[in-house]
Design a protein around this motif. Structure first.
Motif, PDB file in Angstrom:
ATOM      1  N   MET A  48     -41.221  -8.067 -42.677  1.00 52.07           N
ATOM      2  CA  MET A  48     -40.542  -9.349 -42.984  1.00 52.07           C
ATOM      3  C   MET A  48     -39.495  -9.050 -43.838  1.00 52.07           C
ATOM      4  O   MET A  48     -39.624  -8.610 -44.925  1.00 52.07           O
ATOM      5  CB  MET A  48     -42.096  -9.834 -43.506  1.00 52.07           C
ATOM      6  CG  MET A  48     -41.496 -11.389 -43.916  1.00 52.07           C
ATOM      7  SD  MET A  48     -42.913 -12.477 -44.720  1.00 52.07           S
ATOM      8  CE  MET A  48     -43.024 -11.634 -46.233  1.00 52.07           C
ATOM      9  N   SER A  49     -38.384 -10.033 -43.914  1.00 48.74           N
ATOM     10  CA  SER A  49     -37.333  -9.868 -44.732  1.00 48.74           C
ATOM     11  C   SER A  49     -37.331 -11.313 -45.323  1.00 48.74           C
ATOM     12  O   SER A  49     -37.559 -12.368 -44.898  1.00 48.74           O
ATOM     13  CB  SER A  49     -36.063  -9.627 -43.769  1.00 48.74           C
ATOM     14  OG  SER A  49     -35.260 -10.014 -44.783  1.00 48.74           O
ATOM     15  N   THR A  50     -36.979 -11.424 -46.718  1.00 51.01           N
ATOM     16  CA  THR A  50     -37.072 -12.791 -47.269  1.00 51.01           C
ATOM     17  C   THR A  50     -35.397 -12.897 -47.713  1.00 51.01           C
ATOM     18  O   THR A  50     -35.179 -13.738 -48.555  1.00 51.01           O
ATOM     19  CB  THR A  50     -37.698 -12.705 -48.599  1.00 51.01           C
ATOM     20  OG1 THR A  50     -37.660 -11.635 -49.336  1.00 51.01           O
ATOM     21  CG2 THR A  50     -39.169 -12.766 -48.140  1.00 51.01           C
ATOM     22  N   THR A  51     -34.513 -12.189 -47.351  1.00 48.77           N
ATOM     23  CA  THR A  51     -33.082 -12.118 -47.599  1.00 48.77           C
ATOM     24  C   THR A  51     -32.397 -12.440 -46.358  1.00 48.77           C
ATOM     25  O   THR A  51     -32.892 -12.704 -45.291  1.00 48.77           O
ATOM     26  CB  THR A  51     -32.660 -10.565 -48.088  1.00 48.77           C
ATOM     27  OG1 THR A  51     -32.818  -9.701 -46.993  1.00 48.77           O
ATOM     28  CG2 THR A  51     -33.454 -10.180 -49.178  1.00 48.77           C
ATOM     29  N   GLY A  52     -31.153 -13.125 -46.773  1.00 48.26           N
ATOM     30  CA  GLY A  52     -30.312 -13.463 -45.418  1.00 48.26           C
ATOM     31  C   GLY A  52     -29.653 -14.927 -45.814  1.00 48.26           C
ATOM     32  O   GLY A  52     -29.814 -15.083 -47.061  1.00 48.26           O
TER      33      GLY A  52
ATOM     34  N   VAL B 262     -48.983 -21.790 -43.626  1.00 43.04           N
ATOM     35  CA  VAL B 262     -48.804 -20.421 -43.898  1.00 43.04           C
ATOM     36  C   VAL B 262     -47.715 -20.033 -42.812  1.00 43.04           C
ATOM     37  O   VAL B 262     -46.968 -19.130 -43.117  1.00 43.04           O
ATOM     38  CB  VAL B 262     -50.215 -19.557 -44.195  1.00 43.04           C
ATOM     39  CG1 VAL B 262     -49.864 -17.922 -44.199  1.00 43.04           C
ATOM     40  CG2 VAL B 262     -50.973 -19.962 -45.114  1.00 43.04           C
ATOM     41  N   ALA B 263     -48.365 -19.914 -41.456  1.00 39.84           N
ATOM     42  CA  ALA B 263     -47.256 -19.216 -40.464  1.00 39.84           C
ATOM     43  C   ALA B 263     -46.049 -19.944 -40.473  1.00 39.84           C
ATOM     44  O   ALA B 263     -44.969 -19.006 -40.398  1.00 39.84           O
ATOM     45  CB  ALA B 263     -48.225 -19.745 -39.250  1.00 39.84           C
ATOM     46  N   GLU B 264     -45.789 -21.159 -40.920  1.00 41.91           N
ATOM     47  CA  GLU B 264     -44.355 -21.554 -40.975  1.00 41.91           C
ATOM     48  C   GLU B 264     -43.945 -20.992 -42.100  1.00 41.91           C
ATOM     49  O   GLU B 264     -42.531 -21.049 -41.704  1.00 41.91           O
ATOM     50  CB  GLU B 264     -44.653 -23.267 -41.353  1.00 41.91           C
ATOM     51  CG  GLU B 264     -43.574 -24.242 -41.547  1.00 41.91           C
ATOM     52  CD  GLU B 264     -43.711 -25.440 -42.054  1.00 41.91           C
ATOM     53  OE1 GLU B 264     -42.654 -26.223 -42.279  1.00 41.91           O
ATOM     54  OE2 GLU B 264     -44.896 -25.869 -42.029  1.00 41.91           O
ATOM     55  N   GLY B 265     -44.424 -20.766 -43.150  1.00 40.45           N
ATOM     56  CA  GLY B 265     -43.710 -19.873 -44.258  1.00 40.45           C
ATOM     57  C   GLY B 265     -43.186 -18.533 -43.907  1.00 40.45           C
ATOM     58  O   GLY B 265     -42.071 -18.241 -44.091  1.00 40.45           O
ATOM     59  N   TYR B 266     -44.274 -17.961 -43.242  1.00 42.46           N
ATOM     60  CA  TYR B 266     -43.813 -16.326 -42.767  1.00 42.46           C
ATOM     61  C   TYR B 266     -42.550 -16.441 -41.873  1.00 42.46           C
ATOM     62  O   TYR B 266     -41.634 -15.839 -41.904  1.00 42.46           O
ATOM     63  CB  TYR B 266     -44.875 -15.748 -42.208  1.00 42.46           C
ATOM     64  CG  TYR B 266     -45.816 -15.059 -43.211  1.00 42.46           C
ATOM     65  CD1 TYR B 266     -45.272 -14.350 -44.259  1.00 42.46           C
ATOM     66  CD2 TYR B 266     -47.384 -15.468 -43.145  1.00 42.46           C
ATOM     67  CE1 TYR B 266     -46.193 -13.715 -44.997  1.00 42.46           C
ATOM     68  CE2 TYR B 266     -48.073 -14.946 -44.149  1.00 42.46           C
ATOM     69  CZ  TYR B 266     -47.604 -14.001 -45.025  1.00 42.46           C
ATOM     70  OH  TYR B 266     -48.323 -13.535 -46.098  1.00 42.46           O
ATOM     71  N   ALA B 267     -42.694 -17.452 -40.864  1.00 41.30           N
ATOM     72  CA  ALA B 267     -41.635 -17.638 -39.822  1.00 41.30           C
ATOM     73  C   ALA B 267     -40.251 -18.012 -40.596  1.00 41.30           C
ATOM     74  O   ALA B 267     -39.243 -17.337 -40.081  1.00 41.30           O
ATOM     75  CB  ALA B 267     -41.929 -18.695 -38.634  1.00 41.30           C
ATOM     76  N   ALA B 268     -40.387 -18.852 -41.432  1.00 40.30           N
ATOM     77  CA  ALA B 268     -38.940 -19.000 -42.151  1.00 40.30           C
ATOM     78  C   ALA B 268     -38.630 -17.857 -42.960  1.00 40.30           C
ATOM     79  O   ALA B 268     -37.118 -17.660 -42.898  1.00 40.30           O
ATOM     80  CB  ALA B 268     -39.461 -20.402 -43.242  1.00 40.30           C
ATOM     81  N   ALA B 269     -39.415 -17.323 -43.548  1.00 39.09           N
ATOM     82  CA  ALA B 269     -38.978 -15.847 -44.297  1.00 39.09           C
ATOM     83  C   ALA B 269     -38.309 -14.871 -43.073  1.00 39.09           C
ATOM     84  O   ALA B 269     -37.461 -14.127 -43.542  1.00 39.09           O
ATOM     85  CB  ALA B 269     -40.019 -15.286 -44.963  1.00 39.09           C
ATOM     86  N   ASP B 270     -38.874 -14.791 -42.125  1.00 43.11           N
ATOM     87  CA  ASP B 270     -38.502 -13.914 -41.257  1.00 43.11           C
ATOM     88  C   ASP B 270     -36.897 -14.158 -40.877  1.00 43.11           C
ATOM     89  O   ASP B 270     -36.371 -13.283 -40.439  1.00 43.11           O
ATOM     90  CB  ASP B 270     -39.392 -13.794 -39.933  1.00 43.11           C
ATOM     91  CG  ASP B 270     -40.643 -13.080 -40.009  1.00 43.11           C
ATOM     92  OD1 ASP B 270     -40.738 -12.191 -41.301  1.00 43.11           O
ATOM     93  OD2 ASP B 270     -41.726 -13.311 -39.423  1.00 43.11           O
TER      94      ASP B 270
ATOM     95  N   PHE C 125     -37.591 -19.321 -55.114  1.00 40.76           N
ATOM     96  CA  PHE C 125     -38.806 -19.321 -55.855  1.00 40.76           C
ATOM     97  C   PHE C 125     -39.863 -19.451 -55.164  1.00 40.76           C
ATOM     98  O   PHE C 125     -41.012 -18.583 -55.410  1.00 40.76           O
ATOM     99  CB  PHE C 125     -38.615 -20.560 -56.695  1.00 40.76           C
ATOM    100  CG  PHE C 125     -40.012 -21.015 -57.423  1.00 40.76           C
ATOM    101  CD1 PHE C 125     -40.240 -20.401 -58.620  1.00 40.76           C
ATOM    102  CD2 PHE C 125     -40.841 -21.855 -56.884  1.00 40.76           C
ATOM    103  CE1 PHE C 125     -41.487 -20.919 -59.348  1.00 40.76           C
ATOM    104  CE2 PHE C 125     -42.043 -22.243 -57.409  1.00 40.76           C
ATOM    105  CZ  PHE C 125     -42.417 -21.679 -58.702  1.00 40.76           C
ATOM    106  N   HIS C 126     -39.998 -19.872 -54.120  1.00 36.70           N
ATOM    107  CA  HIS C 126     -41.298 -19.793 -53.234  1.00 36.70           C
ATOM    108  C   HIS C 126     -41.635 -18.667 -52.408  1.00 36.70           C
ATOM    109  O   HIS C 126     -43.042 -18.445 -52.137  1.00 36.70           O
ATOM    110  CB  HIS C 126     -41.091 -21.113 -52.114  1.00 36.70           C
ATOM    111  CG  HIS C 126     -40.859 -22.472 -52.847  1.00 36.70           C
ATOM    112  ND1 HIS C 126     -41.779 -23.122 -53.170  1.00 36.70           N
ATOM    113  CD2 HIS C 126     -39.561 -23.254 -52.777  1.00 36.70           C
ATOM    114  CE1 HIS C 126     -41.243 -24.194 -53.672  1.00 36.70           C
ATOM    115  NE2 HIS C 126     -40.164 -24.262 -53.426  1.00 36.70           N
ATOM    116  N   ALA C 127     -40.652 -17.654 -52.241  1.00 36.25           N
ATOM    117  CA  ALA C 127     -41.147 -16.549 -51.405  1.00 36.25           C
ATOM    118  C   ALA C 127     -42.080 -15.770 -52.017  1.00 36.25           C
ATOM    119  O   ALA C 127     -43.105 -15.342 -51.162  1.00 36.25           O
ATOM    120  CB  ALA C 127     -39.674 -15.678 -51.222  1.00 36.25           C
TER     121      ALA C 127
END
Length: 244
Positions: A1-5, A141-149, A200-202
């Protein structure tokens, strides 16, 4: 999972308000009916724009244009804006009129004092923790991981707001749900004061996941304890980075 971009560019208060007007007007036209003249409904509409991060601190709210976009009279809008001023989401400024508020460090401390009572209590003792309600927590939670991806930091922030709203809904109390909406609106304004509010949220995605897992396993006391620790860490994080 990437939180950059790539992150969404900050349009600034003025252009952000223009996009809010366009969205509200489009919603009203899609309904093909003028919204009820209830000031509570109008206040909820404006508040939701703050909760979802579309109206930012310092944005001035011209009455005539905002009333037309929502589909209410100016008198009704004035009543709604006065309600939001009382809620500390908006403020009245000399020579500018009504603007979106800018919270300070004292506001952060007070907000978290309330959240540390409300959220762990709803998580541990709420009487509406049905499978459907727990599934809404998992969905956030799934929504947050999808946004991070996809590198969408703003989307992570949205998902985090949805997570905390879903946690409070476990209490099964419309009054607490309404109170949480007020808290989330003020919290969004706090995040806007951060240098990098979306990022901040990641780091808290894993916390949300762990809390949800404990909830799903029926370990509600442990979930509440972890959430209380998480909220205290988030409060201190914010206070450490909030501009003077």
């Amino acid at each position: 999972m990437s939180t950059t971009g790539p992150t969404r560019p900050d349009p600034g208060p003025t252009s952000g308000f223009e996009s809010v007007l366009d969205a509200l007007d489009a919603e009203r036209r899609a309904r093909r009916a003028v919204m009820s003249t209830s000031a509570d409904r109008a206040a909820r509409t404006v508040r939701e724009q703050v909760v979802e991060g579309r109206l930012r601190s310092g944005t001035r709210l011209p009455e005539e244009r905002l009333a037309a976009a929502i589909g209410v009279s100016r008198n009704t809008l004035r009543e709604a804006l006065s309600q939001l001023v009382a809620e500390r989401i908006l403020v009245r400024e000399a020579h500018r009129g009504v603007v979106v508020a800018t919270p300070d460090a004292d506001d952060v401390r007070d907000l978290y004092a309330v959240r540390l009572v409300l959220e762990p209590g709803a998580l541990e003792h709420g009487t509406a923790a049905t499978p459907a309600a727990v599934a809404r927590v998992r969905d956030s939670v799934a929504e947050g991981y999808a946004a991070a991806d996809r590198g969408d930091h703003a989307g992570i922030g949205d998902a985090n707001q949805h997570f905390h709203r879903a946690v409070v809904s476990l209490a099964g109390s419309p009054r607490l749900d309404a109170q949480m909406d007020l808290l989330l609106a003020e919290m969004r304004l706090v995040f806007h004061r951060m240098g990098d509010p979306e990022a901040f949220h990641a780091p808290y995605l894993a916390d949300n996941d762990r809390i949800c897992g404990l909830l799903e396993a029926g370990e509600r006391g442990a979930a509440a304890h972890h959430l209380a620790d998480y909220l205290a860490r988030a409060r201190d994080h914010l206070l450490g980075e909030l501009p003077a």
